[in-house]
Design an enzyme around this catalytic site. Sequence first.
Site, PDB file in Angstrom:
ATOM      1  N   HIS A  77     -10.426  21.983 -47.115  1.00  0.00           N
ATOM      2  CA  HIS A  77      -9.791  20.977 -48.241  1.00  0.00           C
ATOM      3  C   HIS A  77     -10.875  20.405 -48.907  1.00  0.00           C
ATOM      4  O   HIS A  77     -11.434  19.458 -48.723  1.00  0.00           O
ATOM      5  CB  HIS A  77      -8.574  20.626 -47.755  1.00  0.00           C
ATOM      6  CG  HIS A  77      -7.447  21.160 -47.123  1.00  0.00           C
ATOM      7  ND1 HIS A  77      -6.241  20.715 -47.443  1.00  0.00           N
ATOM      8  CD2 HIS A  77      -7.477  22.390 -46.793  1.00  0.00           C
ATOM      9  CE1 HIS A  77      -5.293  21.596 -46.919  1.00  0.00           C
ATOM     10  NE2 HIS A  77      -6.066  22.447 -46.390  1.00  0.00           N
ATOM     11  N   TYR A 207       0.404  13.648 -50.093  1.00  0.00           N
ATOM     12  CA  TYR A 207       0.518  12.352 -49.799  1.00  0.00           C
ATOM     13  C   TYR A 207       1.610  11.804 -50.674  1.00  0.00           C
ATOM     14  O   TYR A 207       1.428  11.913 -52.146  1.00  0.00           O
ATOM     15  CB  TYR A 207      -0.446  11.579 -49.645  1.00  0.00           C
ATOM     16  CG  TYR A 207      -1.414  11.599 -48.545  1.00  0.00           C
ATOM     17  CD1 TYR A 207      -1.340  10.971 -47.528  1.00  0.00           C
ATOM     18  CD2 TYR A 207      -2.396  12.567 -48.633  1.00  0.00           C
ATOM     19  CE1 TYR A 207      -2.290  11.353 -46.249  1.00  0.00           C
ATOM     20  CE2 TYR A 207      -3.506  12.683 -47.564  1.00  0.00           C
ATOM     21  CZ  TYR A 207      -3.120  12.089 -46.442  1.00  0.00           C
ATOM     22  OH  TYR A 207      -4.151  12.295 -45.334  1.00  0.00           O
ATOM     23  N   PRO A 300      -2.044   6.539 -39.051  1.00  0.00           N
ATOM     24  CA  PRO A 300      -2.673   8.063 -39.338  1.00  0.00           C
ATOM     25  C   PRO A 300      -2.702   8.269 -41.022  1.00  0.00           C
ATOM     26  O   PRO A 300      -2.942   9.408 -41.191  1.00  0.00           O
ATOM     27  CB  PRO A 300      -1.347   8.738 -38.862  1.00  0.00           C
ATOM     28  CG  PRO A 300      -0.071   8.015 -38.746  1.00  0.00           C
ATOM     29  CD  PRO A 300      -0.495   6.485 -38.469  1.00  0.00           C
ATOM     30  N   LYS A 304      -7.712   9.430 -39.753  1.00  0.00           N
ATOM     31  CA  LYS A 304      -8.940   8.637 -39.133  1.00  0.00           C
ATOM     32  C   LYS A 304      -9.081   8.669 -37.746  1.00  0.00           C
ATOM     33  O   LYS A 304      -9.971   8.610 -37.216  1.00  0.00           O
ATOM     34  CB  LYS A 304      -9.441   7.552 -39.716  1.00  0.00           C
ATOM     35  CG  LYS A 304      -9.750   7.534 -41.228  1.00  0.00           C
ATOM     36  CD  LYS A 304     -10.969   8.308 -41.414  1.00  0.00           C
ATOM     37  CE  LYS A 304     -11.184   8.518 -42.954  1.00  0.00           C
ATOM     38  NZ  LYS A 304     -11.980   9.705 -43.161  1.00  0.00           N
ATOM     39  N   TYR A 392     -12.268   9.252 -47.527  1.00  0.00           N
ATOM     40  CA  TYR A 392     -11.556  10.621 -46.663  1.00  0.00           C
ATOM     41  C   TYR A 392     -12.428  11.325 -46.167  1.00  0.00           C
ATOM     42  O   TYR A 392     -11.941  11.912 -45.087  1.00  0.00           O
ATOM     43  CB  TYR A 392     -10.532  11.085 -47.812  1.00  0.00           C
ATOM     44  CG  TYR A 392      -9.620  11.778 -47.092  1.00  0.00           C
ATOM     45  CD1 TYR A 392      -8.237  11.072 -46.997  1.00  0.00           C
ATOM     46  CD2 TYR A 392      -9.616  13.149 -46.743  1.00  0.00           C
ATOM     47  CE1 TYR A 392      -7.047  11.767 -46.458  1.00  0.00           C
ATOM     48  CE2 TYR A 392      -8.526  13.750 -46.222  1.00  0.00           C
ATOM     49  CZ  TYR A 392      -7.254  13.221 -46.135  1.00  0.00           C
ATOM     50  OH  TYR A 392      -6.242  13.917 -45.437  1.00  0.00           O
TER      51      TYR A 392
HETATM   52  C1  PHB Z   1      -1.876  16.269 -39.866  1.00  0.00           C
HETATM   53  O1  PHB Z   1      -2.343  17.446 -40.471  1.00  0.00           O
HETATM   54  O2  PHB Z   1      -1.377  16.240 -38.674  1.00  0.00           O
HETATM   55  C2  PHB Z   1      -2.458  14.804 -40.671  1.00  0.00           C
HETATM   56  C3  PHB Z   1      -2.872  15.147 -42.016  1.00  0.00           C
HETATM   57  C4  PHB Z   1      -3.207  14.029 -42.598  1.00  0.00           C
HETATM   58  C5  PHB Z   1      -2.976  12.866 -42.115  1.00  0.00           C
HETATM   59  C6  PHB Z   1      -2.338  12.517 -40.878  1.00  0.00           C
HETATM   60  C7  PHB Z   1      -2.100  13.752 -40.216  1.00  0.00           C
HETATM   61  O3  PHB Z   1      -3.439  11.537 -42.846  1.00  0.00           O
END
Ligand code: PHB
Length: 398
Positions: A77, A207, A300, A304, A392
């Site tokens: 990504h 997000y 989460p 990280k 990130y």
């Molecule tokens: C996930 O794909 O499980 C995932 C992705 C981004 C995050 C947390 C979990 O910030």
Amino acid sequence: MIVPTLRTQVAIVGAGPAGLTLAYLLHQAGIEAIVVESRSREYVEARVRAGVLEHGTTELLAAIGVGERLRREGLVHTGTQLRFGARNHRIDFQELTGGKSVTVYGQQEVVKDLIAALLSADAPIVFDAEAVALGRLDEDRVSVDYRDAAGTACRLEADYIAGCDGFHGISRAAIPAQALTIFEHVYPFSWLGILAESPPVSDELIYTNHERGFALVSMRSPSVSRIYVQCAGDDDVAEWSDDRFWGELRARLDSDAGGPSVIEGRVLQKGITPMRSFVAEPMRYGRLFLAGDSAHIVPPTGAKGMNLAIADVRVLAQALDLFYRRADSAALERYSETCLRRIWKTQRFSAWMTRMLHRFDDHAPFDRRVQLAELDYVTSSRVAAAGLAENYVGLPLA
Ligand code: PHB
Ligand code: APR
């Protein structure tokens, strides 16, 4: 009674990403290590957790020869979407970080690859072996007492212990309370996460900050989605039927008003993750080193947890290598300090992402406007977006 005893240089408690990566790094450095893990191999390989690998984590796994399947199946990504005010706003990692990206690949896939690599190198992992006591932490030889699969009391003797047994393990608890300082923030909400046979709604993670609460659409493959919605801190997963989940997701993505359209599919797994920021300092007591979730937890939102765990053990493996090759313990002495600098920056980032993206019930209208202004700023200022992107894709190791 004679206790069956194994002897090694480094005893590793826990076969999560921290313990397994450390075991493999030590194996490659010619340092003996034995991993004891309370669960079965099948259990740890099936445990669904997060799934975003920082640039440096992917590079490390490739460099040590555990990146073959990751390269084939991992989804690269080069950016992510922040969604608010019923619009998507893209953060272009590649452009903002000089070419870096992240890779979406489930944590349990990393765990599977590491276990396969360790076992094919004859590096020992003892599954179904629950560590029950750590002993003589400030003497020359330390011990890990564990019960094997048959319930027999066994012992592991070593020069050092790596406590990689996660937040609920015994390693941090083995340190006298007065020797640790705990920093903690518990958020008043959780994430309800599902894994579903449903094609991802977008090529990139979204997000979402919505009046009804946060939502995150992620993925594991072109046909499997990993999706989270913010829920109450005391919610029970039984209260979340599949229908309620999909309905809430559609509402938060504004799907019925032209937002990303959700294709519902069979729910393969559903669970609730509490949201916590936690650090225990220092990450060392005598000959015990804490690494990963045993020492720190991040919410989460910044993806990280696994990356931090792997960063800790890179530092630890390098320090142990210096000690065994040159009898130089300076890097071991600095282990906690070295890791904590990066950990606190990552705590900052994870807390910031969490505050920016969630619904806070105690927010006054003023706080809500500031939150939206923050999102507007981060998606309209190149400098602010670069800060998000830099964190990130992962900060440098030290
Ligand atoms: C996930 O794909 O499980 C995932 C992705 C981004 C995050 C947390 C979990 O910030
Ligand atoms: N004896 C042996 N093993 C134990 C014990 C014990 N007493 N207690 C816990 N364990 C094992 C757990 O079963 C688990 O396999 O330690 C392992 C810890 O692994 P993780 O919890 O995955 O922790 P870590 O390796 O630090 O990785 C951190 O995992 O929890 C996620 O989101 C978190 O992504 C982060 C990452």
